[in-house]
Design a protein around this motif. Structure first.
Motif, PDB file in Angstrom:
ATOM      1  N   ASN A 184       0.640  -0.970   0.201  1.00  0.00           N
ATOM      2  CA  ASN A 184      -0.403  -0.038  -0.087  1.00  0.00           C
ATOM      3  C   ASN A 184       1.199   1.415   0.043  1.00  0.00           C
ATOM      4  O   ASN A 184       0.755   2.014  -0.815  1.00  0.00           O
ATOM      5  N   GLU A 185       1.992   0.991   0.555  1.00  0.00           N
ATOM      6  CA  GLU A 185       2.945   2.157   0.697  1.00  0.00           C
ATOM      7  C   GLU A 185       3.748   2.521  -0.785  1.00  0.00           C
ATOM      8  O   GLU A 185       3.754   4.088  -0.941  1.00  0.00           O
ATOM      9  N   ILE A 186       3.976   1.636  -1.401  1.00  0.00           N
ATOM     10  CA  ILE A 186       4.404   1.071  -2.702  1.00  0.00           C
ATOM     11  C   ILE A 186       3.519   1.895  -3.118  1.00  0.00           C
ATOM     12  O   ILE A 186       4.270   3.408  -4.445  1.00  0.00           O
ATOM     13  N   LYS A 187       2.280   2.042  -3.500  1.00  0.00           N
ATOM     14  CA  LYS A 187       1.408   2.338  -4.048  1.00  0.00           C
ATOM     15  C   LYS A 187       1.241   3.826  -4.293  1.00  0.00           C
ATOM     16  O   LYS A 187       1.830   4.744  -5.367  1.00  0.00           O
ATOM     17  N   LYS A 188       1.115   4.378  -2.545  1.00  0.00           N
ATOM     18  CA  LYS A 188       1.427   5.715  -2.556  1.00  0.00           C
ATOM     19  C   LYS A 188       2.526   5.793  -3.331  1.00  0.00           C
ATOM     20  O   LYS A 188       2.323   7.133  -3.581  1.00  0.00           O
ATOM     21  N   VAL A 189       3.515   5.553  -2.936  1.00  0.00           N
ATOM     22  CA  VAL A 189       4.879   6.929  -3.055  1.00  0.00           C
ATOM     23  C   VAL A 189       4.847   6.427  -5.142  1.00  0.00           C
ATOM     24  O   VAL A 189       5.715   7.296  -5.342  1.00  0.00           O
ATOM     25  N   ARG A 190       4.101   5.210  -5.387  1.00  0.00           N
ATOM     26  CA  ARG A 190       4.626   5.474  -6.836  1.00  0.00           C
ATOM     27  C   ARG A 190       3.554   6.408  -7.214  1.00  0.00           C
ATOM     28  O   ARG A 190       3.521   7.149  -8.664  1.00  0.00           O
ATOM     29  N   GLY A 191       2.621   6.431  -6.657  1.00  0.00           N
ATOM     30  CA  GLY A 191       1.138   7.772  -7.417  1.00  0.00           C
ATOM     31  C   GLY A 191       1.983   9.155  -7.243  1.00  0.00           C
ATOM     32  O   GLY A 191       2.057   9.713  -8.401  1.00  0.00           O
ATOM     33  N   LEU A 192       2.912   8.735  -6.018  1.00  0.00           N
ATOM     34  CA  LEU A 192       3.772  10.808  -5.956  1.00  0.00           C
ATOM     35  C   LEU A 192       5.151  10.804  -6.659  1.00  0.00           C
ATOM     36  O   LEU A 192       4.705  11.515  -7.489  1.00  0.00           O
ATOM     37  N   TYR A 193       5.232   9.417  -6.880  1.00  0.00           N
ATOM     38  CA  TYR A 193       5.962   9.784  -8.562  1.00  0.00           C
ATOM     39  C   TYR A 193       5.428  10.256 -10.012  1.00  0.00           C
ATOM     40  O   TYR A 193       6.504  10.743 -10.343  1.00  0.00           O
ATOM     41  N   ASP A 194       4.852   9.883 -10.381  1.00  0.00           N
ATOM     42  CA  ASP A 194       4.207   9.483 -11.364  1.00  0.00           C
ATOM     43  C   ASP A 194       3.840  11.103 -11.455  1.00  0.00           C
ATOM     44  O   ASP A 194       3.794  11.627 -12.268  1.00  0.00           O
ATOM     45  N   GLN A 195       3.076  11.720 -10.304  1.00  0.00           N
ATOM     46  CA  GLN A 195       2.679  13.369 -10.170  1.00  0.00           C
ATOM     47  C   GLN A 195       3.995  14.024 -11.083  1.00  0.00           C
ATOM     48  O   GLN A 195       4.024  15.101 -11.435  1.00  0.00           O
ATOM     49  N   GLN A 196       5.579  13.622  -9.889  1.00  0.00           N
ATOM     50  CA  GLN A 196       6.303  14.444 -10.058  1.00  0.00           C
ATOM     51  C   GLN A 196       6.495  13.956 -11.587  1.00  0.00           C
ATOM     52  O   GLN A 196       7.784  15.622 -12.194  1.00  0.00           O
ATOM     53  N   VAL A 197       6.691  12.937 -12.421  1.00  0.00           N
ATOM     54  CA  VAL A 197       7.274  12.994 -13.381  1.00  0.00           C
ATOM     55  C   VAL A 197       6.213  13.983 -14.119  1.00  0.00           C
ATOM     56  O   VAL A 197       6.862  14.562 -14.768  1.00  0.00           O
ATOM     57  N   ILE A 198       5.093  14.583 -14.778  1.00  0.00           N
ATOM     58  CA  ILE A 198       3.869  14.956 -14.728  1.00  0.00           C
ATOM     59  C   ILE A 198       4.404  16.257 -15.167  1.00  0.00           C
ATOM     60  O   ILE A 198       5.026  16.815 -15.530  1.00  0.00           O
TER      61      ILE A 198
END
Length: 120
Positions: A7-21
């Motif tokens: 669950n934490e990895i999923k949240k971090v991946r979401g943050l990462y994806d936002q930063q990439v955008i």
């Protein structure tokens, strides 16, 4: 040290994806600018003083970030102004003419909605 949960990895991946955008849309947008933009999205109509208090950034930094985010941009030289990102609208407070109220522009709302798609 324990590893992150799925669950934490999923949240971090979401943050990462936002930063990439954000990096694709505005490669020069710093983390500080991102924090200010997010705060204004959560608190439409806030003032520069409220942003300073909430983020603990200095007044000159907040001023620079707001100029970068608005259509005003900031001075590149004594006679040339860099183009702003046009993600913020700055409006005069009708009850205190010395105070400016900060709102996302239509482009700012569009960017936030794009980032929210990544989170879902």
């Amino acid at each position: 040290m324990t590893q992150l949960s799925q669950n934490e990895i999923k949240k971090v991946r979401g943050l990462y994806d936002q930063q990439v955008i954000l990096m694709e849309l505005a490669p020069y947008m710093s983390i500080g600018v991102q924090v200010v933009l997010s705060y204004i999205a959560i608190h439409p109509g806030c003032t520069m003083g409220e942003v300073i208090k909430a983020t603990n950034y200095s007044q000159p930094s907040i001023s620079r970030y707001i100029h970068d985010l608005s259509d005003a941009g900031r001075m590149k030289s004594s006679s040339e102004r860099a183009k702003g990102l046009n993600l913020l609208d700055i409006k005069v407070n009708p009850f205190n003419l010395r105070e400016r109220m900060l709102h996302l522009s239509p482009q700012g709302y569009s960017l936030m909605r794009e980032l929210l798609k990544v989170r879902d």
